[in-house]
Design an enzyme around this catalytic site. Structure first.
Site, PDB file in Angstrom:
ATOM      1  N   HIS A 129       6.852   2.308  -5.586  1.00 24.02           N
ATOM      2  CA  HIS A 129       5.929   3.311  -5.760  1.00 24.02           C
ATOM      3  C   HIS A 129       5.034   3.433  -4.792  1.00 24.02           C
ATOM      4  O   HIS A 129       5.315   4.548  -3.826  1.00 24.02           O
ATOM      5  CB  HIS A 129       5.395   3.376  -7.035  1.00 24.02           C
ATOM      6  CG  HIS A 129       4.431   4.681  -7.335  1.00 24.02           C
ATOM      7  ND1 HIS A 129       3.987   5.058  -8.533  1.00 24.02           N
ATOM      8  CD2 HIS A 129       3.821   5.642  -6.419  1.00 24.02           C
ATOM      9  CE1 HIS A 129       3.423   6.133  -8.579  1.00 24.02           C
ATOM     10  NE2 HIS A 129       3.359   6.538  -7.066  1.00 24.02           N
ATOM     11  N   GLU A 155       2.683   8.934   0.274  1.00 24.20           N
ATOM     12  CA  GLU A 155       2.066   7.478  -0.091  1.00 24.20           C
ATOM     13  C   GLU A 155       1.639   7.113   1.480  1.00 24.20           C
ATOM     14  O   GLU A 155       0.448   6.376   1.272  1.00 24.20           O
ATOM     15  CB  GLU A 155       3.079   6.542  -0.344  1.00 24.20           C
ATOM     16  CG  GLU A 155       3.915   6.790  -1.897  1.00 24.20           C
ATOM     17  CD  GLU A 155       2.868   6.632  -2.921  1.00 24.20           C
ATOM     18  OE1 GLU A 155       1.928   5.629  -2.816  1.00 24.20           O
ATOM     19  OE2 GLU A 155       2.849   7.345  -3.719  1.00 24.20           O
ATOM     20  N   HIS A 178      -2.518   6.523   0.764  1.00 27.58           N
ATOM     21  CA  HIS A 178      -2.818   5.140   0.660  1.00 27.58           C
ATOM     22  C   HIS A 178      -2.723   4.479   2.204  1.00 27.58           C
ATOM     23  O   HIS A 178      -3.646   3.743   2.082  1.00 27.58           O
ATOM     24  CB  HIS A 178      -2.003   4.453  -0.390  1.00 27.58           C
ATOM     25  CG  HIS A 178      -1.990   4.972  -1.842  1.00 27.58           C
ATOM     26  ND1 HIS A 178      -2.856   4.994  -2.565  1.00 27.58           N
ATOM     27  CD2 HIS A 178      -1.006   5.822  -2.140  1.00 27.58           C
ATOM     28  CE1 HIS A 178      -2.589   5.537  -3.666  1.00 27.58           C
ATOM     29  NE2 HIS A 178      -1.267   6.303  -3.516  1.00 27.58           N
TER      30      HIS A 178
HETATM   31  O1  U2P Z   1      -2.293   6.188 -12.067  1.00 27.27           O
HETATM   32  C1  U2P Z   1      -1.943   7.461 -11.580  1.00 27.27           C
HETATM   33  C2  U2P Z   1      -1.993   7.666 -10.312  1.00 27.27           C
HETATM   34  O2  U2P Z   1      -3.317   7.400  -9.548  1.00 27.27           O
HETATM   35  C3  U2P Z   1      -3.044   7.056  -8.457  1.00 27.27           C
HETATM   36  N1  U2P Z   1      -3.693   5.329  -8.453  1.00 27.27           N
HETATM   37  C4  U2P Z   1      -3.575   4.732  -9.411  1.00 27.27           C
HETATM   38  C5  U2P Z   1      -4.216   3.566  -9.693  1.00 27.27           C
HETATM   39  C6  U2P Z   1      -4.594   2.993  -8.310  1.00 27.27           C
HETATM   40  O3  U2P Z   1      -4.953   1.742  -8.350  1.00 27.27           O
HETATM   41  N2  U2P Z   1      -4.627   3.689  -7.302  1.00 27.27           N
HETATM   42  C7  U2P Z   1      -3.931   4.744  -7.079  1.00 27.27           C
HETATM   43  O4  U2P Z   1      -3.990   5.476  -6.109  1.00 27.27           O
HETATM   44  C8  U2P Z   1      -1.493   6.930  -8.072  1.00 27.27           C
HETATM   45  O5  U2P Z   1      -1.248   7.902  -7.452  1.00 27.27           O
HETATM   46  P1  U2P Z   1      -0.192   8.339  -6.311  1.00 27.27           P
HETATM   47  O6  U2P Z   1      -0.046   7.391  -5.328  1.00 27.27           O
HETATM   48  O7  U2P Z   1       1.095   8.263  -7.391  1.00 27.27           O
HETATM   49  O8  U2P Z   1      -0.551   9.744  -5.918  1.00 27.27           O
HETATM   50  C9  U2P Z   1      -0.950   7.070  -9.606  1.00 27.27           C
HETATM   51  O9  U2P Z   1      -0.058   7.246  -9.439  1.00 27.27           O
END
Ligand code: U2P
Length: 273
Positions: A81, A139, A143
């Site tokens: 993911h 992503e 992140h």
């Molecule tokens: O858990 C739901 C969404 O919150 C984001 N998430 C969760 C935990 C964490 O430690 N960090 C984080 O970013 C994720 O968002 P996404 O990357 O999918 O947009 C996760 O899916």
């Protein structure tokens, strides 16, 4: 004397501007720490893995961008993911720089990414600055851009994530412990967590959907040595907490073949007990 009120008005405007800016990052941030200025450096990495059998159960119509629709070539087991830089208090930074995703940067990794980090959805993902794009763009921008100084650019972000994923092969560890994809078996959550703890000496986090494992999250120090994951502000000691979305017995659904690449509706395949 008109000088003083002007200064006060200017100050009030500056405060207002800061307040507005602190809510201006698009809605993809979730519980992310939203700041008007530079976000502080993260504390640890979280590798989020999705169980393709569970996610693919949600696919009702096929499309070329969804790896669930690749028929017999659809992914099985855990796919990536994302690699998420997180804070110890349960929040995380998001959308840290204006470094837009560029597919050309990762052209040499493309085949590997398609296989192990595919999108399991037909919809495009939100990007940091109000747009839509590939799952990888989401992503990286959300992140990857916050992984500095450990990871310094887009290529390094994807390569590092793949390397960690291959080194800590959760699907293989679970299979070795007897936890195989099945549409009929239920497995003890504690047993799954113990298998990971024994293999990596760290406690993962699990996310379930309707009793099936949907995500397994592994945590790492900044040097990529495994560490326990955290929930909120408390360390997860045994992977089970009142916040866990998983029941005591969970399933690991086997992939259900979703209509051949021509975009037909899902066609379930028979599974053995
Ligand atoms: O858990 C739901 C969404 O919150 C984001 N998430 C969760 C935990 C964490 O430690 N960090 C984080 O970013 C994720 O968002 P996404 O990357 O999918 O947009 C996760 O899916």
């Amino acid at each position: 004397m008109a000088y003083l009120p002007n200064k006060i008005v200017l100050f009030a405007l500056q405060i207002l501007a800061l307040f507005i800016a602190s809510f201006s990052i698009p809605g993809i941030c979730g519980r992310a720490v939203v700041e008007a200025h530079k976000q502080r450096e993260f504390d640890y990495f979280l590798l989020a893995l999705q169980w393709s059998g569970t996610v693919c159960q949600r696919t009702h119509h096929c499309c070329s961008s969804n790896a669930c629709c690749r028929g017999s070539n659809a992914p099985t087991g855990f796919t990536i993911h994302g690699l998420w830089p997180d804070y110890n208090d349960g929040t995380w930074p998001a959308c840290c720089t204006h470094s837009d995703f560029d597919i050309k940067e990762i052209s040499t990794l493309r085949n590997t990414l398609e296989k192990y980090w595919p999108s399991l959805s037909c919809s495009s993902a939100s990007t940091c600055h109000g747009g839509k794009g590939l799952f990888w763009a989401h992503e990286w921008e959300k992140h990857g851009t916050c992984s500095f100084p450990v990871v310094r650019d887009e290529y390094e972000y994807f390569l590092t994530t793949l390397n960690v994923y291959f080194k800590y092969n959760v699907t293989a560890v679970l299979a070795e412990a007897g936890y195989l994809p099945s549409n009929s078996e239920k497995y003890p959550l504690g047993g799954i967590i113990s298998a990971i703890q024994n293999a990596f000496h760290s406690t993962p986090l699990l996310v379930c959907s309707h009793g099936a494992i949907e995500e397994l999250r592994l945590c790492f120090h900044k040097d990529f040595k495994p560490r326990d994951c955290v929930i909120g502000s408390s360390i997860e000691v045994d992977g089970l907490s009142s916040k866990s979305s998983c029941p005591i017995y969970v399933s690991l659904p086997a992939h259900v073949s979703l209509g051949p690449e021509n975009g037909e509706s899902p066609v379930p395949v028979a599974t053995s007990k």
